[in-house]
Design a protein around this motif. Structure first.
Motif, PDB file in Angstrom:
ATOM      1  N   LEU A  20       0.871  -1.029  -0.103  1.00 47.06           N
ATOM      2  CA  LEU A  20      -0.150  -0.080   0.134  1.00 47.06           C
ATOM      3  C   LEU A  20       0.909   1.358  -0.026  1.00 47.06           C
ATOM      4  O   LEU A  20       0.661   1.997  -0.612  1.00 47.06           O
ATOM      5  N   LEU A  23       2.274   1.784  -3.297  1.00 48.12           N
ATOM      6  CA  LEU A  23       1.283   2.059  -4.362  1.00 48.12           C
ATOM      7  C   LEU A  23       0.770   3.426  -4.429  1.00 48.12           C
ATOM      8  O   LEU A  23       0.638   4.298  -5.242  1.00 48.12           O
ATOM      9  N   GLN A  27       1.853   7.655  -6.717  1.00 47.39           N
ATOM     10  CA  GLN A  27       0.876   8.195  -7.170  1.00 47.39           C
ATOM     11  C   GLN A  27       1.076   9.707  -6.585  1.00 47.39           C
ATOM     12  O   GLN A  27      -0.090  10.663  -6.707  1.00 47.39           O
ATOM     13  N   LYS A 107     -10.638  -6.514   0.893  1.00 41.53           N
ATOM     14  CA  LYS A 107      -9.750  -7.117   0.239  1.00 41.53           C
ATOM     15  C   LYS A 107      -9.896  -8.472  -0.460  1.00 41.53           C
ATOM     16  O   LYS A 107     -10.569  -9.154   0.186  1.00 41.53           O
ATOM     17  N   GLU A 110      -8.905  -3.837  -6.044  1.00 44.63           N
ATOM     18  CA  GLU A 110      -8.406  -3.413  -7.335  1.00 44.63           C
ATOM     19  C   GLU A 110      -7.683  -2.176  -7.111  1.00 44.63           C
ATOM     20  O   GLU A 110      -7.986  -1.261  -6.434  1.00 44.63           O
ATOM     21  N   ARG A 111      -6.495  -2.196  -7.637  1.00 41.82           N
ATOM     22  CA  ARG A 111      -5.697  -0.803  -7.514  1.00 41.82           C
ATOM     23  C   ARG A 111      -6.255   0.339  -7.890  1.00 41.82           C
ATOM     24  O   ARG A 111      -6.271   1.306  -7.200  1.00 41.82           O
ATOM     25  N   SER A 112      -7.026   0.140  -9.102  1.00 40.75           N
ATOM     26  CA  SER A 112      -7.649   1.595  -9.491  1.00 40.75           C
ATOM     27  C   SER A 112      -8.698   1.860  -8.678  1.00 40.75           C
ATOM     28  O   SER A 112      -9.071   3.131  -8.500  1.00 40.75           O
ATOM     29  N   LEU A 115      -7.579   3.628  -5.484  1.00 39.25           N
ATOM     30  CA  LEU A 115      -6.923   4.849  -5.815  1.00 39.25           C
ATOM     31  C   LEU A 115      -7.991   6.121  -6.132  1.00 39.25           C
ATOM     32  O   LEU A 115      -8.043   7.112  -5.610  1.00 39.25           O
TER      33      LEU A 115
END
Length: 712
Positions: A20, A23, A27, A107, A110-112, A115
């Motif tokens: 996390l 990631l 950004q 959990k 999705e990463r998207s 974010l």
């Protein structure tokens, strides 16, 4: 672009925490981390972040306790908290929201999606903080002087009206209020709040009752914001956040009523809900949305109105996606979603659970037969070719069906039962539809228990190897043995490989199992070689998973070095069908074995889908004729001819020929006549433990060769 900000990530699992942090850092966020609730609270007090990603389940102090403590402090109560949890039931979410969280991310995520939610909540928090600050500043200014009241409310960015508690009417308003409500000052003065509101409000209370309730709270000094939907004269509506506060007055009981347009915030929340409950690719419900619908059906049905859940798995999609690429794959999935909608019509709702798995809810079915009929219609619809990008692409599918409320107490249990049925449906050759039955549940439970026991067996030495001798016909001597794994269960006794090998392959245990077999076989071979049989070769079977493992050559080299076995004494057997899954990869792997000096053989030759062109390219040393051909030699002329052809072909290519499954003297005589090099089977010796095989090998040391026979 992400909203810049400081984010605190709290998770007791280091792997998840590092993932996390990495990631979010990429950004552009400033990210700090904590591995416990206590550490998180300490960090927040020293440096309050703009947003907190908080693991729901942690030892010592769980996420709920941390969230509640944060909300009790004026310094930290406005920091948005997003829970991360692998538990997705409704009560867990309710507990989280009651504790003060603004969102729940399930959990694995999705990463998207993560974010998008983080960015949106940071935006909302900043907007809320800015608006709250503006409102507080203006409220403080109004307290200072009633003479400056008119000027101040006109300068306020939000719509402000003054409400007289005694008359129940508005007595003043600023220009922002005129713009927001679509009414002039003259129209607003003397108007009741109920005339501004739409009939349906977020709290669900009657409008007049709600106005009285909030006015009474404001008189007591409560200034908690609430939401209202204003209705303009043209019929359009505007969602607003409303704040009430007392105004100083010598004669009247006045309230300051401020309205902030939250249309953007509502749109952002709708976007979050869309991400939470809908699949972004197809527009269908995702698993969360599907479960919400199923649970609603359970609540409505009450055991009286049957409904059904269908799980649909697309069998050939991965091949199409690999060949044509992700763009075509995505288009195909959208076509599947559309066809599901059309097939279900008004009878239910479709969903995509991720990957190649779709689902459907049949809101009302008479019985299992009707559910199975509709499942058949779904299967037929998906079996029809799809027009995608000027191509016609075909899919196969399997469908698992479960009935509510008969097969489960809630949505999750119903999907679990449908998944059991889907697993069974995939095993069928045709018309792959299966309705859940209690027997399926029992079988799946037994399989889970067997998998658990197998994992224990690998780690605790319950597995043993038996060895089947391979006899050279020209000399009668044992020239090799094939290692075959057996499972001696402490309670169930000897368990057949036919029972536990498929489970090992499906569960991923085949890799540690295969590595154990290879190491143990080489160890035993070294023992026999130390007793004078240094000409023996050990044959070890490789599974598909092992053969596609890029680390296999390095592992084999390590085992040979560890046991002291020369590479030329090891033979690795690969089934014909395994080699044809990816011929080029098979060639590469065999070339690595050959470079190491290891022999390779193709097992079960003649039963797969190989082509002679590939056979000439495989760097292989041995062909093994499958026992299914040997079994029918005496009464099947075609089988006999095929065995003869395989032997002739192999010898012309410089390969050794091994026949397995030899059980009768007639079979042995025929195999001798076609010049098979090596045979194995129950006629000679069945698979035995190492000590018994060793005795057989010694007895065969002086054996005579099989007398030659010519049939042609």
């Amino acid at each position: 672009m992400p909203v810049p900000g400081d984010i605190l990530v709290v998770d007791d699992t280091m792997t998840a925490l590092m993932m996390l942090v990495a990631l979010l850092s990429t950004q552009g966020y400033q990210v700090s981390s904590a591995q416990s609730g206590a550490e998180a609270l300490d960090l927040v007090q020293k440096h309050p972040p703009d947003l907190i990603l908080l693991d729901f389940s942690m030892p010592d102090m769980d996420g709920l306790a941390v969230c509640r403590e944060l909300k009790q402090s004026p310094r930290t109560r406005d920091i948005p908290v997003l829970f991360l949890s692998s538990v997705s039931d409704s009560q867990t979410k309710v507990d989280g929201f009651d504790a003060g969280a603004v969102d729940f991310i399930i959990k694995p995520f999705e990463r998207s999606e993560l974010l998008a939610r983080v960015n949106t909540h940071l935006d909302l928090a900043r907007l809320k903080k800015r608006l709250s600050k503006l409102v507080e500043e203006k409220t403080e200014s109004l307290r200072l002087s009633e003479q400056r009241f008119r000027a101040l409310i006109e300068q306020a960015p939000e719509a402000i009206l003054v409400y007289n508690l005694d008359s129940g009417r508005f007595v003043d308003a600023n220009r922002q209020a005129e713009k927001l409500t679509g009414r002039t000052l003259q129209a607003l003065v003397g108007t009741s709040p109920t005339s501004l509101y739409a009939a349906e409000q977020p709290d669900g209370l009657p409008v007049a009752e709600s106005v009285t309730l909030h006015a009474e709270r404001a008189q007591k000094g409560e200034i908690a914001p609430f939401e209202r939907i204003l209705q303009r004269p043209d019929g359009s509506t505007i969602p607003c956040e409303v704040r009430l506060s007392k105004l100083p007055s010598e004669t009247d009981h006045l309230l300051r009523v401020s309205y902030i347009d939250i249309s953007s915030r509502v749109a952002a929340q709708e976007k979050i809900n869309r991400l939470a409950y809908f699949d972004t690719l197809t527009g269908l419900h995702n698993e969360s949305g599907l479960l919400e619908q199923l649970n609603a059906l359970f609540a409505i049905a009450g055991g009286r109105h049957p409904f059904a859940a269908l799980l649909v798995d697309l069998g050939d999609f991965k091949f199409i996606n690999d060949v044509y690429g992700n763009r075509i794959g995505d288009l195909l999935l959208r076509h599947v979603a559309q066809r599901l909608r059309q097939t279900l019509g008004t009878r239910g709702h479709a969903a995509r659970l991720g990957g190649v798995e779709f689902a459907a809810i049949l809101t009302s079915v008479a019985d299992a037969a009707e559910a199975e009929t509709i499942a058949g219609q779904v299967l037929d619809a998906i079996s029809e070719p799809f027009p995608v990008d000027e191509m016609m692409l075909s899919l196969t599918a399997s469908v698992g069906v479960s009935l509510g409320p008969a097969h489960g107490a809630d949505g999750q249990e119903l999907l679990t039962r449908a998944d059991m049925a889907l697993y069974q449906a995939k095993q069928r050759g045709t018309r792959r539809i299966q309705v859940y039955e209690e027997e399926l549940g029992r079988q799946m439970r037994e399989r889970v228990e067997l998998e658990k026991s197998l994992r224990h067996a690998i780690d605790h030495g319950e597995l043993v190897l038996h060895y089947q001798p391979q006899v050279e016909l020209s000399t009668g001597r044992v020239v090799g043995v094939e290692a075959l794994v057996r499972w001696q269960h402490p309670k169930k006794g000897m368990i057949s490989p036919m029972q536990f090998i498929p489970i090992a392959e499906q569960s991923g245990l085949i890799l540690p199992l295969g590595r154990w077999v290879l190491r143990e076989a080489c160890r035993q071979l070294k023992v026999w070689q130390s007793k004078g049989r240094d000409d023996l070769r050990m044959a070890v079977n490789l599974s598909v998973a092992q053969f596609t493992d890029h680390e296999l050559p390095e592992f084999v080299a390590d085992v040979l070095k560890e046991t002291g076995v020369a590479a030329r004494h090891l033979e690795l057997e690969i089934t014909e069908s395994c080699t044809m899954l990816s011929p080029q990869q098979s060639i590469t792997m065999m070339e690595q074995f050959r470079a190491m000096g290891i022999h390779s053989s193709i097992d079960d030759f003649g039963t797969g889908h190989s082509a002679l062109a590939y056979l000439t390219r495989f760097p292989v040393d041995t062909l093994k004729i499958d026992q299914s051909f040997i079994r029918n030699i005496n009464n099947d002329e075609k089988g006999s001819a095929l065995c003869d052809t395989i032997a002739y072909l192999a010898h012309r290519m410089g390969l050794q020929v091994v026949a397995e499954g030899v059980e009768t003297q007639q079979q042995l005589t025929f195999l001798t006549s076609i010049h098979v090099d090596v045979v194995q089977g129950y006629l000679l010796c069945k698979p035995l433990p190492a000590a018994e095989v060793e005795a057989f090998i010694l007895r065969q040391a002086d054996a005579k060769p099989q007398p030659g026979v010519e049939y042609f």
